[in-house]
Design a protein around this motif. Structure first.
Motif, PDB file in Angstrom:
ATOM      1  N   LEU A  56     -10.455  14.585  17.885  1.00 52.43           N
ATOM      2  CA  LEU A  56     -10.333  13.736  19.077  1.00 52.43           C
ATOM      3  C   LEU A  56     -11.655  13.676  19.837  1.00 52.43           C
ATOM      4  CD1 LEU A  56      -8.613  12.044  21.012  1.00 52.43           C
ATOM      5  CD2 LEU A  56      -7.885  14.179  22.120  1.00 52.43           C
ATOM      6  N   VAL A  57     -12.339  14.806  19.948  1.00 52.55           N
ATOM      7  CA  VAL A  57     -13.642  14.834  20.623  1.00 52.55           C
ATOM      8  C   VAL A  57     -14.623  13.899  19.919  1.00 52.55           C
ATOM      9  CG1 VAL A  57     -15.649  16.279  21.117  1.00 52.55           C
ATOM     10  CG2 VAL A  57     -13.349  17.142  21.601  1.00 52.55           C
ATOM     11  N   LEU A  58     -14.725  14.003  18.601  1.00 49.98           N
ATOM     12  CA  LEU A  58     -15.649  13.154  17.841  1.00 49.98           C
ATOM     13  C   LEU A  58     -15.280  11.679  17.971  1.00 49.98           C
ATOM     14  CD1 LEU A  58     -16.149  15.271  14.592  1.00 49.98           C
ATOM     15  CD2 LEU A  58     -17.860  14.764  16.344  1.00 49.98           C
ATOM     16  N   LEU A 106      -4.249  10.416  19.651  1.00 50.57           N
ATOM     17  CA  LEU A 106      -3.841  11.793  19.946  1.00 50.57           C
ATOM     18  C   LEU A 106      -3.940  12.109  21.434  1.00 50.57           C
ATOM     19  CD1 LEU A 106      -5.590  13.701  17.007  1.00 50.57           C
ATOM     20  CD2 LEU A 106      -3.170  13.076  17.185  1.00 50.57           C
ATOM     21  N   GLY A 107      -4.876  11.494  22.119  1.00 53.61           N
ATOM     22  CA  GLY A 107      -5.050  11.756  23.543  1.00 53.61           C
ATOM     23  C   GLY A 107      -4.319  10.803  24.450  1.00 53.61           C
ATOM     24  N   SER A 108      -3.552   9.883  23.874  1.00 53.77           N
ATOM     25  CA  SER A 108      -2.828   8.909  24.698  1.00 53.77           C
ATOM     26  C   SER A 108      -1.697   9.582  25.465  1.00 53.77           C
ATOM     27  CB  SER A 108      -2.270   7.791  23.819  1.00 53.77           C
ATOM     28  OG  SER A 108      -1.364   8.313  22.866  1.00 53.77           O
ATOM     29  N   PRO A 137      -8.134  12.821  28.512  1.00 58.67           N
ATOM     30  CA  PRO A 137      -7.327  12.836  27.282  1.00 58.67           C
ATOM     31  C   PRO A 137      -7.556  14.084  26.435  1.00 58.67           C
ATOM     32  CG  PRO A 137      -8.257  10.658  27.643  1.00 58.67           C
ATOM     33  CD  PRO A 137      -8.886  11.564  28.665  1.00 58.67           C
ATOM     34  N   VAL A 138      -8.797  14.536  26.320  1.00 63.93           N
ATOM     35  CA  VAL A 138      -9.063  15.744  25.524  1.00 63.93           C
ATOM     36  C   VAL A 138      -8.400  16.959  26.173  1.00 63.93           C
ATOM     37  CG1 VAL A 138     -10.847  17.314  24.687  1.00 63.93           C
ATOM     38  CG2 VAL A 138     -11.198  14.849  24.554  1.00 63.93           C
ATOM     39  N   ALA A 139      -8.496  17.082  27.499  1.00 67.11           N
ATOM     40  CA  ALA A 139      -7.881  18.211  28.199  1.00 67.11           C
ATOM     41  C   ALA A 139      -6.364  18.185  28.038  1.00 67.11           C
ATOM     42  CB  ALA A 139      -8.264  18.188  29.669  1.00 67.11           C
ATOM     43  N   ARG A 140      -5.748  16.993  28.166  1.00 69.86           N
ATOM     44  CA  ARG A 140      -4.293  16.883  28.022  1.00 69.86           C
ATOM     45  C   ARG A 140      -3.848  17.296  26.626  1.00 69.86           C
ATOM     46  NH1 ARG A 140      -4.915  11.872  30.855  1.00 69.86           N
ATOM     47  NH2 ARG A 140      -4.839  10.781  28.846  1.00 69.86           N
ATOM     48  N   PHE A 141      -4.527  16.777  25.626  1.00 73.07           N
ATOM     49  CA  PHE A 141      -4.144  17.091  24.251  1.00 73.07           C
ATOM     50  C   PHE A 141      -4.446  18.554  23.921  1.00 73.07           C
ATOM     51  CE2 PHE A 141      -5.030  17.073  19.598  1.00 73.07           C
ATOM     52  CZ  PHE A 141      -3.756  16.715  19.180  1.00 73.07           C
ATOM     53  N   GLY A 142      -5.583  19.061  24.385  1.00 70.44           N
ATOM     54  CA  GLY A 142      -5.952  20.443  24.095  1.00 70.44           C
ATOM     55  C   GLY A 142      -4.964  21.441  24.654  1.00 70.44           C
ATOM     56  N   VAL A 143      -4.566  21.289  25.927  1.00 73.02           N
ATOM     57  CA  VAL A 143      -3.625  22.232  26.529  1.00 73.02           C
ATOM     58  C   VAL A 143      -2.268  22.147  25.840  1.00 73.02           C
ATOM     59  CG1 VAL A 143      -2.744  20.698  28.352  1.00 73.02           C
ATOM     60  CG2 VAL A 143      -2.812  23.149  28.731  1.00 73.02           C
ATOM     61  N   THR A 144      -1.900  20.962  25.356  1.00 74.95           N
ATOM     62  CA  THR A 144      -0.589  20.774  24.726  1.00 74.95           C
ATOM     63  C   THR A 144      -0.520  21.453  23.361  1.00 74.95           C
ATOM     64  OG1 THR A 144      -0.333  18.663  25.869  1.00 74.95           O
ATOM     65  CG2 THR A 144       1.098  19.068  23.980  1.00 74.95           C
ATOM     66  N   VAL A 145      -1.482  21.156  22.486  1.00 77.48           N
ATOM     67  CA  VAL A 145      -1.404  21.719  21.129  1.00 77.48           C
ATOM     68  C   VAL A 145      -1.656  23.221  21.141  1.00 77.48           C
ATOM     69  CG1 VAL A 145      -1.973  19.562  19.985  1.00 77.48           C
ATOM     70  CG2 VAL A 145      -3.819  21.086  20.687  1.00 77.48           C
ATOM     71  N   THR A 146      -2.475  23.721  22.072  1.00 72.87           N
ATOM     72  CA  THR A 146      -2.672  25.171  22.163  1.00 72.87           C
ATOM     73  C   THR A 146      -1.386  25.860  22.599  1.00 72.87           C
ATOM     74  OG1 THR A 146      -4.970  24.766  22.802  1.00 72.87           O
ATOM     75  CG2 THR A 146      -4.131  26.979  23.124  1.00 72.87           C
ATOM     76  N   ALA A 147      -0.693  25.283  23.576  1.00 71.10           N
ATOM     77  CA  ALA A 147       0.580  25.849  24.032  1.00 71.10           C
ATOM     78  C   ALA A 147       1.627  25.817  22.918  1.00 71.10           C
ATOM     79  CB  ALA A 147       1.080  25.089  25.252  1.00 71.10           C
ATOM     80  N   MET A 148       1.637  24.754  22.146  1.00 70.46           N
ATOM     81  CA  MET A 148       2.596  24.667  21.033  1.00 70.46           C
ATOM     82  C   MET A 148       2.341  25.767  20.011  1.00 70.46           C
ATOM     83  SD  MET A 148       2.664  20.518  20.487  1.00 70.46           S
ATOM     84  CE  MET A 148       3.726  20.604  19.048  1.00 70.46           C
ATOM     85  N   ALA A 149       1.076  25.969  19.642  1.00 68.62           N
ATOM     86  CA  ALA A 149       0.756  27.002  18.662  1.00 68.62           C
ATOM     87  C   ALA A 149       1.096  28.390  19.177  1.00 68.62           C
ATOM     88  CB  ALA A 149      -0.727  26.923  18.295  1.00 68.62           C
ATOM     89  N   TYR A 150       0.893  28.612  20.477  1.00 70.29           N
ATOM     90  CA  TYR A 150       1.086  29.941  21.063  1.00 70.29           C
ATOM     91  C   TYR A 150       2.558  30.274  21.279  1.00 70.29           C
ATOM     92  CZ  TYR A 150      -1.587  33.775  23.137  1.00 70.29           C
ATOM     93  OH  TYR A 150      -2.214  34.974  23.362  1.00 70.29           O
TER      94      TYR A 150
END
Length: 645
Positions: free
Chosen positions: A284-286, A179-181, A248-261
């Motif tokens: 992804l964090v775990l 997911l973070g790739s 990777p966590v920051a990249r994935f987090g900003v992406t999925v949050t923007a998609m939902a919003y």
């Protein structure tokens, strides 16, 4: 002073345009003078008319109250009220142009505005999470004691997860880590941007791009500055560079949050999407902590930071109340006037203008992008309609960017200084509207400004021209042509310019030509702008008649050199979009080029350049070029697979 009827005698005769502009009174000729009579609510109402008459240069020869008898009931009603009633304004009821006016009150100090802004549950949670994030960040690296404390906690969590390792869990963690790739996140981002561009939600596109760039730049720089090594445990996953914060966590987090919003409308679906995004980011964090490529604080803080950046930027650049997420292309900046805002409008108009609002409906949205036009139904005998324009901070920002764009393209053709606040915008429009009427320009009667939210939202209320239609939809004879041209002549004589003369702003109401929407008006304009106003009016009139007829009538009020100057200054940019579209359609369907016909009829005149160079234009143009170069480089890097996406 109680409401009463007064008589004002004026020396000489006033023309019909001036008389039409004095909506508060009736006029009649009396020998060599003019008599004005009307009902005045209070002293300030009367003084306002007297000042207006003096401003027009009219000589007041006599002033009196012709009768001390009470007004008829249909004009003034004094209801039976409790003498101890604190709301003194409730004891007075009058009717202005058929509209019932009663109950005006001043909002006491400390009382909330009709539509007040306050932190709600979601806002409080985001504020709390931001404070927690900053506190953890500071304590994690600012003080040795707290740094050691957090390091011990990180190591304890890592130890627990390392002891749980198995081939099955490791395979599952490797799968989740995808997911973070970079390639997976890139696919999500490109798909989101394509979808937003397809429905022309460019504000959301800009906010998402800015969030991605900001998160990436902050993460990259913090990794260099902090330089935190990877966990001191057996690492069984892919990693690169320092560990804090987790890229990777920051990249994935900003992406999925923007998609939902940005991809789902407000409501249950969006809440479910936020929940799913939270679950995926937590997984992804775990996974990364299990693989020992990140400390727990590296991944958790990266997730919190990416969420916060998306929420702040989208709420700032594309607030939900103004730019709701829908899948209809081309949504404009119109505010939702239902629910809480609709109730606030009703209450504010009643308290501040004394008009009881029965209904609030959008009106003419297709012809307006700089405000939210409304039609309000108010109590009367019978009920009446008034027109209103709702302005917010979003409209001020749009005006700012619009003027910056014009300055870059053409220079400061006019006063391109943007309005600093919503209050200044509505004050200016109200001032110009009243100035136009005082000068004798037929226009809608202004009723006043209503405060919805201090410094954020204001409503301008004016007369609703009920029996009216756009000039291009009406039957036009020589009288209508003369009246339309007389509007421009009147503005020239008064040192005014409208700056937005187009079919939607020139109305035929009860047989007379009326000019509306004077928000772009200006005082003591440049000769160029006055000439453009003339050209735009002649073009509108020619759409329903022909150039020769309009030109012949224009010669009765303007010199041939004036008309030649008007069309020498006319370009595509000087004509409003609505006029350009109508002229293009006429040329396409009938082969008539109205602009060229007017130029052929008028004396020869060299084209007037519309380019104006200044130091400010050069600075703005240089900034725009640099931004364009950056975006091109970003696209090239994305094609090469090395960009921020």
């Amino acid at each position: 002073m109680r409401p009463d009827r007064y008589r004002i005698d004026i020396a000489g005769h006033i023309n019909d345009d001036v008389a039409a502009g004095l909506a508060d009174v009736t006029s009649r000729v009396d020998g060599n003078g003019t008599v004005l009579e009307g009902v005045f609510v209070d002293q300030s109402h009367l003084d306002g008319l007297l000042d207006r008459l003096r401003g027009l240069g009219l000589e007041i020869t006599d002033f009196s109250a012709p009768s001390t008898e009470p007004l008829k009931r249909e004009t003034l009603e004094t209801p039976n009220v409790d003498r101890g009633l604190p709301e003194l304004s409730q004891r007075r009821e009058v009717r202005i142009v058929g509209i019932r006016v009663a109950g005006r009150r001043r909002r006491p100090s400390g009382e909330r505005a009709p539509l007040h802004r306050e932190l709600r549950t979601a806002g409080r949670l985001w504020l709390l999470s931001g404070v927690v994030m900053v506190a953890i960040w500071v304590s994690l690296f600012a003080f040795p004691e707290t740094t050691n404390w957090w390091t011990d906690r990180d190591f304890w969590v890592l130890e627990q997860l390392v002891e749980m390792r198995s081939s099955t869990l490791t395979s599952f963690a490797d799968a989740v880590a995808v997911l973070g790739s970079s390639w997976f996140v890139r696919l999500l981002r490109i798909g989101t941007l394509i979808a937003l561009i397809a429905v022309r939600r460019f504000r959301h596109v800009f906010a998402v791009l800015l969030a991605i760039i900001l998160v990436q730049l902050v993460v990259d720089n913090l990794q260099i500055v902090i330089g935190r090594p990877r966990p001191l445990f057996p690492i069984i996953g892919d990693w690169e560079g320092p560990s804090h914060p987790s890229g990777p966590v920051a990249r994935f987090g900003v992406t999925v949050t923007a998609m939902a919003y940005t991809l789902l409308p407000k409501g249950r679906l969006r809440l479910l999407a936020f929940g799913l995004a939270g679950v995926l980011v937590s997984a992804l964090v775990l996974a990364r902590v299990y693989l020992a490529v990140d400390h727990p604080t590296d991944a958790v803080l990266a997730a919190m930071f990416s969420f916060a950046v998306v929420v702040v930027l989208i709420r700032w650049f594309a607030p939900e109340a103004t730019f709701p997420v829908t899948w209809r292309p081309g949504v404009t900046a119109h505010l939702d006037v239902t629910g809480e805002r609709g109730d606030a409008i009703r209450r504010a108009v009643t308290e501040q203008l004394g008009m009881e609002v029965l209904e609030v409906k959008p009106f003419g949205l297709e012809g307006s992008g700089g405000s939210t036009p409304l039609r309000l139904k108010v109590a009367g005998d019978p009920d009446q309609y008034v027109f209103a324009k709702l302005y917010s901070q979003v409209h001020v920002r749009s005006d700012r960017w619009y003027k910056i764009g014009r300055t870059i393209l053409y220079g400061s053709l006019e006063d391109e200084v943007h309005f600093a606040t919503v209050r200044r915008l509505v004050e200016y429009e109200d001032y110009i509207q009243r100035l136009m009427r005082d000068a004798g320009v037929p226009s809608a009667t202004p009723f006043g400004i209503v405060e919805i939210t201090p410094e954020r939202e204001y409503l301008m209320v004016s007369e609703f021209l009920e029996r009216s239609q756009e000039l291009t939809n009406a039957d036009i004879d020589d009288t209508v042509i003369d009246e339309g041209l007389a509007l421009v002549r009147c503005m020239w004589d008064a040192g005014l310019a409208h700056r937005d003369i187009k079919p939607a702003n020139v109305m035929l109401s009860d047989g007379r030509v009326v000019l509306i929407d004077v928000a772009f008006g200006t005082v003591r304009p440049s000769p160029w702008r006055q000439a453009v106003d003339l050209a735009n009016m002649m073009l509108i009139l020619a759409l329903r008649t022909d150039a020769q007829r309009v030109y012949d009538r224009a010669l009765l009020q303007f010199a041939p050199a004036d008309i030649a100057e008007a069309f020498a200054a006319t370009r595509g940019v000087t004509m409003p979009t609505q006029s350009r579209s109508s002229l293009s359609l006429l040329k396409k369907q009938q082969g008539i080029d109205v602009v060229e016909e007017f130029r052929h009829l008028a004396p020869d005149r060299e084209p007037i350049s519309i380019q104006r160079w200044s130091a400010r234009r050069m600075r703005l143009a240089a900034g725009a070029v640099l931004l364009g170069v950056f975006l091109v480089m970003l696209v090239i890097q994305e094609i090469q697979g090395q960009g921020l996406l």
